[in-house]
Design an enzyme around this catalytic site. Structure first.
Site, mmCIF file in Angstrom:
data_model
loop_
_atom_site.group_PDB
_atom_site.id
_atom_site.type_symbol
_atom_site.label_atom_id
_atom_site.label_comp_id
_atom_site.label_asym_id
_atom_site.label_seq_id
_atom_site.Cartn_x
_atom_site.Cartn_y
_atom_site.Cartn_z
ATOM 1 N N LYS A 38 38.918 38.258 17.155
ATOM 2 C CA LYS A 38 39.585 38.700 18.605
ATOM 3 C C LYS A 38 40.179 37.790 18.496
ATOM 4 O O LYS A 38 39.900 36.894 18.972
ATOM 5 C CB LYS A 38 38.413 39.499 19.071
ATOM 6 C CG LYS A 38 38.442 39.309 20.270
ATOM 7 C CD LYS A 38 37.167 40.014 20.860
ATOM 8 C CE LYS A 38 36.904 38.829 22.438
ATOM 9 N NZ LYS A 38 37.493 38.409 22.871
ATOM 10 N N ASP A 65 42.454 41.474 22.224
ATOM 11 C CA ASP A 65 41.847 41.523 23.787
ATOM 12 C C ASP A 65 42.407 40.564 25.012
ATOM 13 O O ASP A 65 42.009 39.697 24.930
ATOM 14 C CB ASP A 65 40.038 40.261 23.277
ATOM 15 C CG ASP A 65 39.295 40.679 24.661
ATOM 16 O OD1 ASP A 65 39.621 42.240 25.203
ATOM 17 O OD2 ASP A 65 38.337 40.896 24.669
ATOM 18 N N ASP A 70 46.981 47.171 34.707
ATOM 19 C CA ASP A 70 48.496 46.876 35.866
ATOM 20 C C ASP A 70 48.984 47.723 36.289
ATOM 21 O O ASP A 70 48.146 49.155 35.847
ATOM 22 C CB ASP A 70 49.454 46.203 35.173
ATOM 23 C CG ASP A 70 50.536 45.282 35.305
ATOM 24 O OD1 ASP A 70 51.106 44.982 36.275
ATOM 25 O OD2 ASP A 70 50.839 43.779 35.095
ATOM 26 N N THR A 121 30.623 40.837 30.914
ATOM 27 C CA THR A 121 29.347 40.718 30.694
ATOM 28 C C THR A 121 28.969 39.307 31.195
ATOM 29 O O THR A 121 27.880 38.836 31.527
ATOM 30 C CB THR A 121 29.043 40.700 29.619
ATOM 31 O OG1 THR A 121 29.697 39.646 28.786
ATOM 32 C CG2 THR A 121 29.070 41.979 28.245
HETATM 33 O O1 C5P Z 1 32.474 33.123 23.092
HETATM 34 P P1 C5P Z 1 31.423 34.341 23.653
HETATM 35 O O2 C5P Z 1 29.625 34.803 22.823
HETATM 36 O O3 C5P Z 1 31.034 34.789 24.776
HETATM 37 O O4 C5P Z 1 32.460 35.138 23.249
HETATM 38 C C1 C5P Z 1 33.208 36.100 23.979
HETATM 39 C C2 C5P Z 1 34.032 37.458 23.394
HETATM 40 O O5 C5P Z 1 33.925 38.232 23.950
HETATM 41 C C3 C5P Z 1 35.144 36.123 24.661
HETATM 42 O O6 C5P Z 1 36.184 36.289 23.779
HETATM 43 C C4 C5P Z 1 35.399 36.869 25.634
HETATM 44 O O7 C5P Z 1 36.623 36.871 26.083
HETATM 45 C C5 C5P Z 1 35.328 38.823 25.369
HETATM 46 N N1 C5P Z 1 34.238 39.831 25.822
HETATM 47 C C6 C5P Z 1 33.295 39.392 27.179
HETATM 48 N N2 C5P Z 1 33.558 40.122 28.101
HETATM 49 C C7 C5P Z 1 33.391 41.559 27.522
HETATM 50 C C8 C5P Z 1 34.516 41.939 27.286
HETATM 51 C C9 C5P Z 1 34.991 40.711 26.387
HETATM 52 O O8 C5P Z 1 32.531 38.696 26.603
HETATM 53 N N3 C5P Z 1 32.914 42.207 28.740
#
Ligand code: C5P
Length: 236
Positions: A38, A65, A70, A121
């Site tokens: 990602k 991602d 927009d 999240t």
């Molecule tokens: O480091 P970690 O496991 O927390 O990474 C989660 C990844 O998922 C990050 O790249 C973050 O931008 C992404 N993400 C998220 N929540 C969302 C969508 C994407 O944490 N709802």
């Protein structure tokens, strides 16, 4: 429970790095186990589209991602450009509304899997309340999920805590990707508020999970991925 290689294809590794050495170190170490990387706003801002080419040239797939949010015309053109790079998955914020989501789906022409982000999240009920959203988290996530489906979006990024409810509302068809994954005795949750384990995410209906820092901040990223795969296959 599915077997190990299949889980391997369903774990997406988030590469949120600013140094090329770190990107290379992480991908070199994990490429025997990971098929999808990602690239989010951090790596894309630093390296640009060349990072997508590099990952595809390694025989891997890219989840881009950038969470587009927009006006419909802008998002439509951005989606057209992103899918021309050959990415497998692409995100946009469902809060952008029906017209924006529909414009994105039309621009995509079925090339990438378009995923709607419902509520990040990292947001808990208190923060969502401060934004001014009066629905509770599950209700709001459900509304945004239906909106995305109606606009022709292929799937969702959602917290493990809302997964079962989302499957009840939407059925099996939409692709659901779950970030906010933490493992027992791993790194602290940090800014992630609504976290689940890999096993719980898959059991609740995730098609894919996204893991970042529990692997990338580990001294041994390959070992960290293997430990996650072990928790899945051993059913811990
Ligand atoms: O480091 P970690 O496991 O927390 O990474 C989660 C990844 O998922 C990050 O790249 C973050 O931008 C992404 N993400 C998220 N929540 C969302 C969508 C994407 O944490 N709802």
């Amino acid at each position: 429970m599915r077997d190990n290689p299949e889980y391997s294809r369903r774990i997406i590794l988030a590469v949120d790095e600013v140094s090329k050495d770190s990107v290379d170190r992480i991908i070199d170490a994990t490429s025997p186990f990971i098929e999808i990387y990602k690239i989010g706003s951090i790596a894309f801002t630093v390296f640009g589209p060349s990072i997508i080419d590099e990952i595809i040239n390694r025989g891997k797939e890219v989840f881009l991602d950038l969470k587009y949010f927009d006006i419909p015309n802008t998002v439509s053109k951005a989606v057209q450009q992103a899918v021309s790079y050959g990415v497998k998955m692409l995100t946009l914020h469902t809060l952008g509304g029906y017209d924006m989501l529909k414009a994105a789906a039309e621009a995509n022409k079925g090339k990438a899997t378009l995923l709607g982000v419902t509520l990040l999240t990292s947001l808990d009920a208190a923060q969502i309340g401060r934004i001014g959203i009066e629905h509770d988290v599950p209700d709001m996530v459900g509304r945004l999920a239906v909106l995305a489906r109606d606009a022709g979006i292929d799937g969702l990024v959602a917290s493990g805590h809302e997964l079962e409810e989302l499957r009840n509302i939407l059925g099996d068809k939409p692709v659901i990707v779950v970030p906010g994954i933490r493992i027992q005795n791993g790194i602290p949750a940090g800014d992630q508020k609504r976290v689940v384990s890999p096993k719980r995410a898959f059991e609740s209906g995730a098609d894919y999970i996204v893991i970042g820092r529990p692997v990338t901040e580990s001294a041994d990223p390959a070992d960290a991925v293997q430990k996650i795969l072990n928790t899945l296959t051993r059913g811990e």
